[in-house]
Design an enzyme around this catalytic site. Structure first.
Site, PDB file in Angstrom:
ATOM      1  NE  ARG A 171     -18.700  76.110 -34.926  1.00 26.95           N
ATOM      2  CZ  ARG A 171     -19.837  76.236 -35.587  1.00 26.95           C
ATOM      3  NH1 ARG A 171     -20.915  75.575 -35.195  1.00 26.95           N
ATOM      4  NH2 ARG A 171     -19.930  77.003 -36.632  1.00 26.95           N
ATOM      5  CB  THR A 225     -15.418  67.517 -37.048  1.00 31.57           C
ATOM      6  OG1 THR A 225     -14.809  68.433 -36.102  1.00 31.57           O
ATOM      7  CG2 THR A 225     -14.321  66.734 -37.748  1.00 31.57           C
ATOM      8  CG  ASP A 276     -16.808  83.564 -36.334  1.00 31.33           C
ATOM      9  OD1 ASP A 276     -16.474  84.090 -35.253  1.00 31.33           O
ATOM     10  OD2 ASP A 276     -16.387  82.461 -36.698  1.00 31.33           O
ATOM     11  CG  ASP A 281     -13.949  85.788 -37.393  1.00 29.70           C
ATOM     12  OD1 ASP A 281     -12.901  85.679 -36.714  1.00 29.70           O
ATOM     13  OD2 ASP A 281     -14.263  84.995 -38.285  1.00 29.70           O
TER      14      ASP A 281
HETATM   15  C1  PRP Z   1     -18.076  80.118 -31.592  1.00 29.71           C
HETATM   16  C2  PRP Z   1     -18.925  80.561 -30.422  1.00 29.71           C
HETATM   17  C3  PRP Z   1     -19.076  79.287 -29.645  1.00 29.71           C
HETATM   18  C4  PRP Z   1     -19.128  78.243 -30.729  1.00 29.71           C
HETATM   19  C5  PRP Z   1     -20.561  77.838 -30.916  1.00 29.71           C
HETATM   20  O1  PRP Z   1     -16.759  80.033 -31.226  1.00 29.71           O
HETATM   21  O2  PRP Z   1     -18.366  81.617 -29.691  1.00 29.71           O
HETATM   22  O3  PRP Z   1     -18.013  79.019 -28.762  1.00 29.71           O
HETATM   23  O4  PRP Z   1     -18.643  78.862 -31.929  1.00 29.71           O
HETATM   24  O5  PRP Z   1     -20.668  76.789 -31.825  1.00 29.71           O
HETATM   25  P1  PRP Z   1     -21.141  75.334 -31.397  1.00 29.71           P
HETATM   26  O6  PRP Z   1     -22.370  75.508 -30.554  1.00 29.71           O
HETATM   27  O7  PRP Z   1     -21.445  74.685 -32.720  1.00 29.71           O
HETATM   28  O8  PRP Z   1     -20.036  74.655 -30.675  1.00 29.71           O
HETATM   29  P2  PRP Z   1     -15.584  79.617 -32.263  1.00 29.71           P
HETATM   30  O9  PRP Z   1     -15.428  78.138 -32.283  1.00 29.71           O
HETATM   31  O10 PRP Z   1     -15.855  80.283 -33.581  1.00 29.71           O
HETATM   32  O11 PRP Z   1     -14.281  80.189 -31.579  1.00 29.71           O
HETATM   33  P3  PRP Z   1     -13.830  81.709 -31.317  1.00 29.71           P
HETATM   34  O12 PRP Z   1     -14.703  82.253 -30.205  1.00 29.71           O
HETATM   35  O13 PRP Z   1     -12.430  81.568 -30.889  1.00 29.71           O
HETATM   36  O14 PRP Z   1     -14.009  82.493 -32.590  1.00 29.71           O
HETATM   37  N1  URA Z   2     -20.338  80.383 -33.984  1.00 27.22           N
HETATM   38  C1  URA Z   2     -20.587  81.676 -34.299  1.00 27.22           C
HETATM   39  O1  URA Z   2     -19.829  82.574 -33.929  1.00 27.22           O
HETATM   40  N2  URA Z   2     -21.674  81.941 -35.043  1.00 27.22           N
HETATM   41  C2  URA Z   2     -22.532  80.993 -35.459  1.00 27.22           C
HETATM   42  O2  URA Z   2     -23.530  81.314 -36.115  1.00 27.22           O
HETATM   43  C3  URA Z   2     -22.251  79.657 -35.114  1.00 27.22           C
HETATM   44  C4  URA Z   2     -21.152  79.380 -34.364  1.00 27.22           C
END
Ligand code: PRP
Ligand code: URA
Length: 209
Positions: free
Chosen positions: A104, A108, A200, A203
């Site tokens: 994400r 945005t 997150d 993380d």
């Molecule tokens: C997190 C999660 C989803 C997304 C959800 O990933 O694992 O993929 O956010 O958010 P959304 O419904 O608003 O799109 P992130 O973008 O943090 O990436 P990562 O798994 O690499 O940490």
């Molecule tokens: N992605 C995450 O990992 N946690 C949230 O709460 C939203 C998006």
């Protein structure tokens, strides 16, 4: 919403309760991601077709059941979906695995695609997309768009925690997709995080914050 299943199983609620705590360690969190994914997968695979197979028990010949065709594919959304896929592979060890990489954009909140590798016969398979968090729904919608562009039609989406905003966006964009949710939380905060949520997910799985 007939294609949305919200799991209300006590084991899932209990395990999510541990995951939500900020004091839960990276290792424990990661293990729980796999465990809850397995429990959700149990429900998400309920409608899989079965075929008869003749076998011999120590006593007699009989007709047993096996999953028909075995044409399954798990697609984790990177990064956080990877540990859900690991859990599900314990239950369905012969499934193939595809990967979709999305993150994400922090401003945005829209998803950015950086990777996609799928089995060559993915369009013939029943697909289980896995990602712990359905927040705004942008990542889930984008992942399904990517798969559908490649001719894939039989799609299920599994997540541990969802916000109502994400469920609405996903069901509007892809009403044909079966959705399985560990728990439906209250709402998103102003930064697009799920409340109460668990923070997150990526993380917390990888200890990157
Ligand atoms: C997190 C999660 C989803 C997304 C959800 O990933 O694992 O993929 O956010 O958010 P959304 O419904 O608003 O799109 P992130 O973008 O943090 O990436 P990562 O798994 O690499 O940490
Ligand atoms: N992605 C995450 O990992 N946690 C949230 O709460 C939203 C998006």
């Amino acid at each position: 919403m007939s294609n949305v299943t919200i799991m209300d199983h006590p084991l899932i609620q209990h395990k999510l309760g541990i995951m939500r705590r900020k004091t839960t360690s990276t290792k424990e969190f990661r293990d729980l991601v796999s465990e809850v994914a397995m429990l959700i997968c149990y429900e998400a695979t309920r409608k899989l077709a079965l075929a008869d197979i003749e076998i011999e028990t120590p006593l007699v010949k009989t007709i047993a059941k096996e999953i028909a065709g075995k044409k399954l594919c798990i697609v984790p959304i990177l990064r956080a979906g990877l540990h859900m896929a690991d859990g599900i592979l314990n239950l369905i060890p012969n499934a193939k695995v595809g990967h979709v990489g999305l993150y994400r954009n922090e401003e945005t909140l829209e998803p950015v695609e950086y990777f996609c590798k799928l089995p060559s016969d993915a369009a013939d398979r029943e697909i289980f997309i896995v990602d712990p968090m359905l927040a705004t729904g942008g990542s889930a919608v984008a992942a399904i768009d990517i798969l559908k562009k490649r001719g894939i039609t039989k799609i299920h989406f599994l997540c541990l925690i969802a916000a109502p905003e994400g469920v609405e966006r996903l069901t509007k964009a892809h009403p044909d997709v079966e959705i399985y949710i560990g728990n439906l939380d209250e709402r998103l905060n102003e930064k697009g995080y799920i409340l109460p949520g668990l923070g997150d997910a990526g993380d917390r799985i990888y200890g990157t914050k």
